[in-house]
Design a protein around this motif. Structure first.
Motif, PDB file in Angstrom:
ATOM      1  N   PHE A  63       1.373  23.225 -38.431  1.00 12.80           N
ATOM      2  CA  PHE A  63       0.548  24.391 -38.181  1.00 12.80           C
ATOM      3  C   PHE A  63      -0.209  24.180 -36.885  1.00 12.80           C
ATOM      4  CE2 PHE A  63      -3.642  26.532 -38.718  1.00 12.80           C
ATOM      5  CZ  PHE A  63      -3.176  27.842 -38.656  1.00 12.80           C
ATOM      6  N   ASP A  64       0.104  25.020 -35.900  1.00 13.16           N
ATOM      7  CA  ASP A  64      -0.511  24.895 -34.573  1.00 13.16           C
ATOM      8  C   ASP A  64      -0.359  23.478 -34.035  1.00 13.16           C
ATOM      9  OD1 ASP A  64      -1.766  25.899 -32.336  1.00 13.16           O
ATOM     10  OD2 ASP A  64      -3.787  25.521 -33.093  1.00 13.16           O
ATOM     11  N   GLY A  65       0.808  22.886 -34.267  1.00 13.08           N
ATOM     12  CA  GLY A  65       1.108  21.550 -33.767  1.00 13.08           C
ATOM     13  C   GLY A  65       0.661  20.409 -34.641  1.00 13.08           C
ATOM     14  N   THR A  66      -0.128  20.686 -35.691  1.00 14.27           N
ATOM     15  CA  THR A  66      -0.625  19.642 -36.585  1.00 14.27           C
ATOM     16  C   THR A  66       0.284  19.519 -37.801  1.00 14.27           C
ATOM     17  OG1 THR A  66      -2.922  20.005 -35.934  1.00 14.27           O
ATOM     18  CG2 THR A  66      -2.562  18.924 -38.039  1.00 14.27           C
ATOM     19  N   ASP A  67       0.669  18.295 -38.127  1.00 14.83           N
ATOM     20  CA  ASP A  67       1.500  18.051 -39.303  1.00 14.83           C
ATOM     21  C   ASP A  67       0.637  18.224 -40.559  1.00 14.83           C
ATOM     22  OD1 ASP A  67       3.118  17.068 -41.345  1.00 14.83           O
ATOM     23  OD2 ASP A  67       3.899  15.413 -40.154  1.00 14.83           O
ATOM     24  N   ILE A  68       0.956  19.241 -41.364  1.00 17.77           N
ATOM     25  CA  ILE A  68       0.183  19.495 -42.584  1.00 17.77           C
ATOM     26  C   ILE A  68       0.999  19.189 -43.841  1.00 17.77           C
ATOM     27  CG2 ILE A  68      -1.195  21.271 -41.427  1.00 17.77           C
ATOM     28  CD1 ILE A  68       0.413  23.386 -43.013  1.00 17.77           C
ATOM     29  N   THR A  69       2.142  18.545 -43.683  1.00 17.59           N
ATOM     30  CA  THR A  69       3.073  18.353 -44.792  1.00 17.59           C
ATOM     31  C   THR A  69       2.425  17.651 -45.974  1.00 17.59           C
ATOM     32  OG1 THR A  69       4.766  18.035 -43.086  1.00 17.59           O
ATOM     33  CG2 THR A  69       5.403  17.592 -45.363  1.00 17.59           C
ATOM     34  N   ARG A  70       1.596  16.654 -45.713  1.00 17.84           N
ATOM     35  CA  ARG A  70       1.018  15.844 -46.794  1.00 17.84           C
ATOM     36  C   ARG A  70      -0.448  16.177 -47.061  1.00 17.84           C
ATOM     37  NH1 ARG A  70       5.601  15.548 -48.272  1.00 17.84           N
ATOM     38  NH2 ARG A  70       7.089  14.217 -47.195  1.00 17.84           N
TER      39      ARG A  70
END
Length: 240
Positions: A63-70
């Motif tokens: 999201f907006d370049g930030t890994d939010i997977t975990r």
């Protein structure tokens, strides 16, 4: 347009079921991105996986370049993502006011923001101190969306907001979402009402059997009845 949300090779298992099977999805910043597909294709699971309600078993969500997977759901929400589930998720024993207070940070609602919401959904002002469980289906859906945007959001995930609603209410909901899309909020919309989807969406992705099988401009899909038939087994023209 730059990409606000990207899913790369996302898999989701729920118990023994392998629901998402390598989802690749891009949501551009601004406007409305629509996700179409047959019932059971994996659309709701995709939204819930983005929101962290179900964990991805493989792949990456950014999201907006930030890994939010975990990340957990509260952390994802703090980044400016909201979710309107198909079941609306409102508290029926509370008033409209109390539902909105619970959705606001610290329970504080800015008057200007509230006035803007009342302009989008006038019935909420009328029934402000009424129990939410006594609202009509359309009014409950308005409250569900209003709760999600009581704070400014960068992305809102909305799952079938017109399901079971009367045509007049669908028209009002479509107009409200069109106004919301003119703000800084990007919308990822799952919708079975294809006429509404066509009127709102700039981009479209079609899901089938846990994968994205088509992505492109909504206008191009809307103009190609043969492609509609191939992807979804029906034509948008049948849903005018």
């Amino acid at each position: 347009m730059r990409d606000l949300l990207t899913l790369e090779g996302v898999h989701t298992h729920i118990a023994q079921y392998h629901i998402l099977q390598g989802v690749d999805l891009t949501v551009p910043e601004g406007g409305v991105a629509v996700m179409l597909g047959r019932n059971g294709a994996g659309k709701t699971t995709t939204l819930r996986t983005i929101m962290g309600l179900w964990g991805a078993s493989a792949g990456t969500i950014r999201f907006d370049g930030t890994d939010i997977t975990r990340l957990d759901t509260p952390a994802i929400a703090r980044l400016g993502i909201a979710y309107v589930p198909e079941n609306m998720g409102i508290f029926t024993d509370l008033t409209v006011r109390e539902n909105m207070i619970l959705a606001a940070t610290g329970g504080a609602m800015e008057s200007a923001r509230l006035d803007w919401i009342f302009a989008l959904f006038p019935p909420l002002k009328t029934f402000w101190d009424k129990q939410a469980g006594n609202l009509s289906g359309g009014q409950k859906q308005m409250l569900s969306v209003a709760r999600a945007v009581i704070e400014p959001r960068r992305l809102i995930l909305i799952d079938e907001p017109t399901k079971g609603l009367a045509p007049a209410i669908i028209k009002s909901m479509t107009a409200a979402l069109a106004e919301l899309a003119k703000t800084d909020t990007t919308i990822l919309l799952v919708e079975q009402n294809f006429a509404m989807a066509r009127s709102l969406g700039q981009t479209v992705s079609v899901m089938d059997d846990g994968r994205i099988v088509h992505s492109g401009d909504m206008a191009a899909l809307a103009a190609d009845a043969g492609l509609q038939e191939k992807l979804m087994g029906l034509s948008l023209e049948a849903h005018q």
